[in-house]
Design a protein around this motif. Structure first.
Motif, short mmCIF file in Angstrom:
data_model
loop_
_atom_site.label_atom_id
_atom_site.label_comp_id
_atom_site.label_asym_id
_atom_site.label_seq_id
_atom_site.Cartn_x
_atom_site.Cartn_y
_atom_site.Cartn_z
N ARG A 149 54.43 -18.05 64.89
CA ARG A 149 55.46 -18.60 64.00
C ARG A 149 55.84 -17.60 62.90
N ILE A 150 57.11 -17.64 62.51
CA ILE A 150 57.60 -16.75 61.46
C ILE A 150 58.70 -17.44 60.67
N THR A 151 58.75 -17.13 59.37
CA THR A 151 59.88 -17.54 58.54
C THR A 151 60.55 -16.28 58.03
N VAL A 152 61.85 -16.14 58.33
CA VAL A 152 62.62 -15.00 57.87
C VAL A 152 63.44 -15.45 56.65
N CYS A 153 63.14 -14.86 55.50
CA CYS A 153 63.83 -15.22 54.25
C CYS A 153 64.86 -14.14 53.91
N ARG A 154 66.06 -14.57 53.58
CA ARG A 154 67.14 -13.64 53.25
C ARG A 154 67.87 -14.08 51.99
N GLU A 155 68.47 -13.11 51.30
CA GLU A 155 69.30 -13.39 50.13
C GLU A 155 68.56 -14.26 49.12
N VAL B 289 62.68 -10.75 54.06
CA VAL B 289 61.24 -10.85 53.87
C VAL B 289 60.71 -11.70 55.03
N LEU B 290 59.79 -11.15 55.79
CA LEU B 290 59.22 -11.85 56.95
C LEU B 290 57.86 -12.42 56.58
N VAL B 291 57.69 -13.71 56.79
CA VAL B 291 56.41 -14.37 56.51
C VAL B 291 55.85 -14.88 57.83
N LEU B 292 54.80 -14.23 58.30
CA LEU B 292 54.20 -14.52 59.61
C LEU B 292 52.92 -15.33 59.47
N GLU B 293 52.76 -16.32 60.35
CA GLU B 293 51.49 -17.03 60.33
C GLU B 293 50.40 -16.10 60.87
N GLY B 294 49.20 -16.26 60.34
CA GLY B 294 48.08 -15.45 60.82
C GLY B 294 47.57 -15.96 62.15
N LYS B 295 46.71 -15.19 62.74
CA LYS B 295 46.08 -15.59 64.00
C LYS B 295 45.25 -16.84 63.76
N SER B 296 45.39 -17.84 64.62
CA SER B 296 44.67 -19.10 64.41
C SER B 296 43.18 -18.92 64.67
N LYS B 297 42.39 -19.73 64.00
CA LYS B 297 40.95 -19.68 64.18
C LYS B 297 40.58 -20.00 65.62
N GLU B 298 41.32 -20.95 66.21
CA GLU B 298 41.05 -21.34 67.60
C GLU B 298 41.30 -20.18 68.56
#
Length: 282
Positions: free
Chosen positions: A182-188, A218-227
């Motif tokens: 998953r990723i959130t791309v933030c702009r402006e 600005v790209l905000v990426l989820e980290g690798k899951s514990k599972e």
């Protein structure tokens, strides 16, 4: 007595984010060191700040940094501003702060806008632990090394990227981290057309191929899951035979009982299963 270096955060888009403290400080200091004086003069004019300004940027940071430290040691107070946001975060201000610390010059930071934190807080990703990578390096070898480290990173990851390179970088991330990340791309950010688009990396590639982005990202990426981390770890252990697994711990100096206990935990089975597997083959 030495002067003080003031790290003054400036708006990342919306001029109303300028703090009263920063405006007052920029008016009171003896000199303003700016990353791009042509860009900063517009900001200073808007707030009617007439303090003398000098350039301090990536290409003169060492030579100019030494001169600024000398001025500070002579008692001059200097404010450092970047093109947008907080000085010292992914810009040459980091080097000037280091020089001041080594020279015994006082440094203080006036908080304000910061793109990475602004993006993180609206991303919907976990905020308790995060890793800030700024722009990925252009050097291919160094870039691959960092991407490999990011693949195993379990904290939320924050990256900066220019709009014309966004799709290429998203494809690269999908290839290394997996298209389902998953990723959130933030702009402006803070501007009228601020957007925070959340999707999988694969979905984001398709979206931005169809809708070419504008403005710094600005790209905000989820980290690798514990599972996922546990599953990969277990898969690595299962590639070893039980005897090889136990022997690995014996070679580290553990007693046989403890070695079997560790192997059992790694493989998610009971110590009895490990014992029977070894005994049954001997």
């Amino acid at each position: 007595m030495s002067g003080t270096l003031y790290l003054c955060a400036t708006p990342i888009g919306n001029l109303e984010d300028m703090t009263f403290r920063v405006i007052r400080t920029l008016k009171e200091v003896d000199l303003i060191a700016a990353e791009d004086t042509r860009n900063s003069i517009k900001l200073l004019n808007h707030f009617e700040i007439h303090t003398p300004m000098t350039s301090y940027h990536e290409y003169n940071k060492m030579e100019k940094g030494r001169k600024l430290v000398e001025k500070l040691q002579e008692g001059m107070n200097i404010a450092l501003i970047t093109d947008a946001g907080t000085p010292g975060i992914s810009d040459p201000g980091e080097e000037l702060v280091k020089m001041c610390r080594e020279a015994g010059v006082e440094v203080t930071s006036l908080p304000g806008a910061c793109a990475c934190i602004t993006a993180l807080t609206i991303s919907g990703m976990p905020t308790r632990r995060f890793a800030f990578e700024a722009f990925l390096p252009p050097d291919k070898k160094e870039r691959q090394q960092i991407l490999a480290e990011m693949k195993e990173e379990m904290r939320t990851i924050i990256l900066y990227e220019a709009p014309h390179r966004l799709v290429k970088t998203l494809k690269e991330l999908a290839g290394i981290l997996g298209g389902e990340r998953r990723i959130t791309v933030c702009r402006e950010l803070t501007k009228k057309h601020e957007t925070a688009y959340t999707d999988t990396l694969e979905g984001a590639v398709q979206f931005y191929e169809e809708h070419p982005p504008k403005g710094e990202c600005v790209l905000v990426l989820e980290g690798k899951s514990k599972e996922a981390a546990e599953e990969e770890k277990k898969a690595r252990w299962m590639s070893l035979s039980v005897e090889e697994h136990v022997q690995m711990y014996l070679d580290q100096g553990l007693e046989k009982k403890e070695a079997m206990k560790r192997a059992a935990k790694d493989r998610g089975v009971s110590k009895r299963d490990i014992y029977q597997e070894i005994v049954g083959k001997n």
